[in-house]
Motif scaffolding. Structure first.
Motif, PDB file in Angstrom:
ATOM      1  N   ASN A  33      21.696  -4.913  25.364  1.00 49.89           N
ATOM      2  CA  ASN A  33      21.597  -6.214  26.014  1.00 49.89           C
ATOM      3  C   ASN A  33      22.849  -7.068  25.913  1.00 49.89           C
ATOM      4  O   ASN A  33      22.922  -8.125  26.534  1.00 49.89           O
ATOM      5  N   CYS A  34      23.820  -6.639  25.133  1.00 46.20           N
ATOM      6  CA  CYS A  34      25.031  -7.429  24.917  1.00 46.20           C
ATOM      7  C   CYS A  34      25.789  -7.633  26.228  1.00 46.20           C
ATOM      8  O   CYS A  34      25.951  -6.716  27.021  1.00 46.20           O
ATOM      9  N   GLU A  35      26.269  -8.844  26.432  1.00 42.32           N
ATOM     10  CA  GLU A  35      27.006  -9.189  27.643  1.00 42.32           C
ATOM     11  C   GLU A  35      28.499  -8.894  27.514  1.00 42.32           C
ATOM     12  O   GLU A  35      29.218  -8.942  28.515  1.00 42.32           O
ATOM     13  N   ASP A  36      28.977  -8.627  26.305  1.00 36.92           N
ATOM     14  CA  ASP A  36      30.408  -8.402  26.079  1.00 36.92           C
ATOM     15  C   ASP A  36      30.620  -7.276  25.076  1.00 36.92           C
ATOM     16  O   ASP A  36      31.452  -7.380  24.177  1.00 36.92           O
ATOM     17  N   ARG A  37      29.886  -6.172  25.219  1.00 35.64           N
ATOM     18  CA  ARG A  37      29.987  -5.071  24.258  1.00 35.64           C
ATOM     19  C   ARG A  37      31.280  -4.286  24.450  1.00 35.64           C
ATOM     20  O   ARG A  37      31.835  -4.222  25.544  1.00 35.64           O
TER      21      ARG A  37
ATOM     22  N   CYS B  21      27.687 -13.344  22.061  1.00 31.32           N
ATOM     23  CA  CYS B  21      27.234 -13.783  23.377  1.00 31.32           C
ATOM     24  C   CYS B  21      25.803 -14.338  23.290  1.00 31.32           C
ATOM     25  O   CYS B  21      25.111 -14.123  22.292  1.00 31.32           O
TER      26      CYS B  21
ATOM     27  N   SER C 241      23.083 -13.336  24.624  1.00 31.45           N
ATOM     28  CA  SER C 241      22.109 -12.265  24.433  1.00 31.45           C
ATOM     29  C   SER C 241      22.066 -11.813  22.974  1.00 31.45           C
ATOM     30  O   SER C 241      20.985 -11.623  22.408  1.00 31.45           O
ATOM     31  N   CYS C 242      23.233 -11.637  22.367  1.00 31.47           N
ATOM     32  CA  CYS C 242      23.282 -11.231  20.956  1.00 31.47           C
ATOM     33  C   CYS C 242      22.653 -12.288  20.062  1.00 31.47           C
ATOM     34  O   CYS C 242      21.937 -11.970  19.110  1.00 31.47           O
TER      35      CYS C 242
ATOM     36  N   ARG D 279      14.579 -12.945  22.170  1.00 32.02           N
ATOM     37  CA  ARG D 279      14.907 -12.360  23.475  1.00 32.02           C
ATOM     38  C   ARG D 279      13.611 -11.868  24.117  1.00 32.02           C
ATOM     39  O   ARG D 279      12.891 -11.048  23.549  1.00 32.02           O
TER      40      ARG D 279
END
Length: 92
Positions: free
Chosen positions: A51-55, A64, A66-67, A75
């Motif tokens: 789900n991370c937006e900046d993995r 982020c 999501s994290c 979540r």
């Protein structure tokens, strides 16, 4: 929870990363193991990674929105299912 927070299990982490990189993640995952194993931690880290937006290729960013939601267990796309057992006091 991040992959880097879990000692060892490098082969499992790599398989999970490869599934995401190859856009080939199963619709459901089962993390089963003995009591005290890192299965719950690995499942949480994988959910965070997905789900991370900046993995990165190695791990989720941990910063982020999501994290942050995953860290707080708020979540809406993350669901927990735990087994239950019938006892004389608790009937199914």
């Amino acid at each position: 929870m991040l992959f880097k927070d879990i000692p060892g299990q490098e082969a499992v982490k790599q398989k999970l990363r490869e599934a995401v990189a190859g856009d080939h993640v199963a619709h459901a995952q089962l993390f089963a193991g003995l009591e005290g194993s890192a299965n719950l931690a690995m499942a949480l880290a994988f959910a965070n990674y997905l789900n991370c937006e900046d993995r990165t290729h190695e791990d989720a960013c941990g910063r982020c929105p999501s994290c942050l939601k995953n860290q707080k267990f708020i979540r809406p796309d993350l669901h927990f299912v735990f087994p239950t057992a019938a006892t004389p006091k608790f009937k199914r």
